[in-house]
Scaffold this motif. Structure first.
Motif, PDB file in Angstrom:
ATOM      1  N   ALA A  34       0.585  -1.138  -0.229  1.00 28.76           N
ATOM      2  CA  ALA A  34       0.365  -0.094   0.160  1.00 28.76           C
ATOM      3  C   ALA A  34       0.904   0.943   0.332  1.00 28.76           C
ATOM      4  N   LEU A  35       1.958   1.300  -0.222  1.00 27.07           N
ATOM      5  CA  LEU A  35       3.281   2.303  -1.066  1.00 27.07           C
ATOM      6  C   LEU A  35       2.573   3.012  -1.307  1.00 27.07           C
ATOM      7  N   ASP A  36       2.113   4.164  -0.878  1.00 24.45           N
ATOM      8  CA  ASP A  36       1.870   5.625  -1.555  1.00 24.45           C
ATOM      9  C   ASP A  36       2.541   6.493  -1.918  1.00 24.45           C
ATOM     10  N   ASP A  37       2.406   7.774  -3.382  1.00 26.26           N
ATOM     11  CA  ASP A  37       3.450   8.627  -3.170  1.00 26.26           C
ATOM     12  C   ASP A  37       3.965   9.962  -2.043  1.00 26.26           C
ATOM     13  N   LYS A  38       2.576   9.995  -0.645  1.00 24.51           N
ATOM     14  CA  LYS A  38       2.627  10.542   0.188  1.00 24.51           C
ATOM     15  C   LYS A  38       4.207  10.373   1.288  1.00 24.51           C
ATOM     16  N   ILE A  40       6.454   7.637  -0.161  1.00 25.19           N
ATOM     17  CA  ILE A  40       7.882   7.743  -0.469  1.00 25.19           C
ATOM     18  C   ILE A  40       8.268   9.277  -1.094  1.00 25.19           C
ATOM     19  N   ASP A  41       7.760  10.110  -0.581  1.00 28.48           N
ATOM     20  CA  ASP A  41       8.193  11.792  -0.854  1.00 28.48           C
ATOM     21  C   ASP A  41       8.410  12.035   1.016  1.00 28.48           C
ATOM     22  N   LEU A  42       8.239  11.707   1.584  1.00 29.41           N
ATOM     23  CA  LEU A  42       9.023  11.677   3.030  1.00 29.41           C
ATOM     24  C   LEU A  42      10.138  10.736   3.131  1.00 29.41           C
ATOM     25  N   ILE A  43       9.685   8.980   2.499  1.00 34.17           N
ATOM     26  CA  ILE A  43      11.292   8.635   2.271  1.00 34.17           C
ATOM     27  C   ILE A  43      12.515   9.465   1.827  1.00 34.17           C
ATOM     28  N   SER A  44      11.610  10.791   0.659  1.00 34.36           N
ATOM     29  CA  SER A  44      12.969  11.100  -0.273  1.00 34.36           C
ATOM     30  C   SER A  44      13.359  11.982   0.873  1.00 34.36           C
ATOM     31  N   SER A  45      12.719  13.080   1.150  1.00 34.19           N
ATOM     32  CA  SER A  45      12.741  14.060   2.050  1.00 34.19           C
ATOM     33  C   SER A  45      13.374  13.787   2.808  1.00 34.19           C
ATOM     34  N   ILE A  46      13.702  12.644   4.180  1.00 36.48           N
ATOM     35  CA  ILE A  46      14.414  12.479   5.347  1.00 36.48           C
ATOM     36  C   ILE A  46      15.524  11.153   4.333  1.00 36.48           C
ATOM     37  N   ASN A  47      15.121  10.767   3.292  1.00 37.38           N
ATOM     38  CA  ASN A  47      17.266  10.625   3.031  1.00 37.38           C
ATOM     39  C   ASN A  47      17.885  11.709   2.433  1.00 37.38           C
ATOM     40  N   ILE A  69      10.260   1.843  -4.478  1.00 32.11           N
ATOM     41  CA  ILE A  69      11.664   2.950  -2.993  1.00 32.11           C
ATOM     42  C   ILE A  69      12.419   3.642  -4.413  1.00 32.11           C
ATOM     43  N   MET A  70      13.044   2.427  -4.614  1.00 29.62           N
ATOM     44  CA  MET A  70      14.281   3.113  -5.744  1.00 29.62           C
ATOM     45  C   MET A  70      14.100   3.583  -7.071  1.00 29.62           C
ATOM     46  N   GLU A  71      12.938   2.923  -7.543  1.00 32.36           N
ATOM     47  CA  GLU A  71      12.801   3.950  -8.272  1.00 32.36           C
ATOM     48  C   GLU A  71      12.753   6.151  -8.273  1.00 32.36           C
ATOM     49  N   LYS A  72      11.734   6.086  -7.147  1.00 30.11           N
ATOM     50  CA  LYS A  72      12.017   7.444  -7.062  1.00 30.11           C
ATOM     51  C   LYS A  72      13.093   7.836  -5.756  1.00 30.11           C
ATOM     52  N   VAL A  73      13.434   7.560  -5.294  1.00 32.39           N
ATOM     53  CA  VAL A  73      14.452   7.483  -4.498  1.00 32.39           C
ATOM     54  C   VAL A  73      16.221   6.582  -4.882  1.00 32.39           C
ATOM     55  N   PRO A  74      16.994   7.634  -5.090  1.00 35.89           N
ATOM     56  CA  PRO A  74      18.131   7.606  -5.819  1.00 35.89           C
ATOM     57  C   PRO A  74      19.641   7.130  -4.013  1.00 35.89           C
ATOM     58  N   ASN A  75      20.501   6.465  -4.102  1.00 37.17           N
ATOM     59  CA  ASN A  75      21.040   5.826  -3.294  1.00 37.17           C
ATOM     60  C   ASN A  75      20.870   5.888  -1.752  1.00 37.17           C
ATOM     61  N   VAL A  76      20.302   5.223  -1.190  1.00 38.40           N
ATOM     62  CA  VAL A  76      18.868   4.672  -0.678  1.00 38.40           C
ATOM     63  C   VAL A  76      19.701   3.141   0.114  1.00 38.40           C
ATOM     64  N   GLN A  77      20.602   3.140   1.316  1.00 40.98           N
ATOM     65  CA  GLN A  77      21.051   2.442   1.355  1.00 40.98           C
ATOM     66  C   GLN A  77      19.808   0.771   1.521  1.00 40.98           C
ATOM     67  N   GLN A  78      21.011  -0.150   1.519  1.00 39.27           N
ATOM     68  CA  GLN A  78      19.610  -1.723   1.125  1.00 39.27           C
ATOM     69  C   GLN A  78      20.263  -2.914   2.670  1.00 39.27           C
ATOM     70  N   ALA A  79      19.532  -3.179   3.461  1.00 38.35           N
ATOM     71  CA  ALA A  79      19.326  -4.359   4.356  1.00 38.35           C
ATOM     72  C   ALA A  79      18.666  -5.417   3.535  1.00 38.35           C
ATOM     73  N   PHE A  80      19.304  -6.690   3.856  1.00 43.88           N
ATOM     74  CA  PHE A  80      18.501  -8.019   3.129  1.00 43.88           C
ATOM     75  C   PHE A  80      19.005  -8.769   4.171  1.00 43.88           C
ATOM     76  N   VAL A  81      17.748  -9.633   4.559  1.00 45.57           N
ATOM     77  CA  VAL A  81      17.397 -10.629   6.059  1.00 45.57           C
ATOM     78  C   VAL A  81      17.534 -11.696   4.762  1.00 45.57           C
ATOM     79  N   ALA A  82      18.175 -12.575   4.777  1.00 46.05           N
ATOM     80  CA  ALA A  82      18.230 -14.102   3.903  1.00 46.05           C
ATOM     81  C   ALA A  82      16.749 -15.184   4.212  1.00 46.05           C
ATOM     82  N   LYS A  83      16.149 -14.921   2.968  1.00 44.43           N
ATOM     83  CA  LYS A  83      14.921 -16.174   3.246  1.00 44.43           C
ATOM     84  C   LYS A  83      15.299 -17.415   4.572  1.00 44.43           C
TER      85      LYS A  83
END
Length: 173
Positions: A34-38, A40-47, A69-83
């Motif tokens: 349900a991730l919306d533009d609002k 994503i905008d918050l994520i972008s400004s905090i980034n 998120i990566m499409e709209k907000v460049p250079n965010v960091q990624q953390a992965f937990v294995a399945k």
């Protein structure tokens, strides 16, 4: 308790609760797909001010959220937990993950930079990863790149700036 400066993007409330038990950290919840533009905008400004770490479930919806998120907000960091570390009794996700796996994921985050090629397709082919799932998983684990198919691995290696020689070192061990 370890403090994390960046804000961690998670899918839901239970993920936030787990993060807060393990770290002194702030989170943003996407409410699943349900991730919306609002948001994503918050994520972008905090980034721009504190930085963002994406920590979503190791499943298809989690990958879709990362990509949105990566499409709209460049250079965010990624953390992965294995399945394998995120399987609960009836669900798969961060809330079900081993605590050590979450800590390791956040301590080994990566940043993807688009349009940067650190390795050509021919170099990648020469590593004998295609058709060899064990070698592919070894590379995913060694560089903390999550999980995916061969094309996804090639893309993530390049976005993380990992060279053929770095991958060779891991595979030769």
């Amino acid at each position: 308790m370890q403090k994390i400066k960046e804000v961690i993007v998670v899918e839901g409330k239970t993920d936030t609760a787990i993060i807060k038990k393990l770290f002194d950290a702030d989170t943003i919840e996407t409410h699943g797909l349900a991730l919306d533009d609002k948001t994503i905008d918050l994520i972008s400004s905090i980034n721009e001010t504190r930085g963002i770490i994406i920590l979503t479930d190791p499943d298809y919806p989690g990958m879709k959220i990362r990509n949105m998120i990566m499409e709209k907000v460049p250079n965010v960091q990624q953390a992965f937990v294995a399945k394998k570390d995120a399987i609960g009794e009836k669900k798969l996700g961060i809330a079900e993950a081993r605590k050590e796996a979450i800590i390791e994921a956040l301590n080994n985050k990566v940043t993807f930079v688009k349009d940067e090629e650190s390795m050509t397709w021919n170099e990648f082919i020469s590593l004998d990863i295609i058709g060899n799932k064990q070698r592919r998983l070894q590379v995913y684990d060694a560089f903390h790149l999550g999980y995916g198919n061969v094309k996804t691995l090639f893309k993530r290696l390049n976005m993380a700036g990992i060279t053929m020689n770095q991958v060779k070192e891991i595979l030769d061990k």
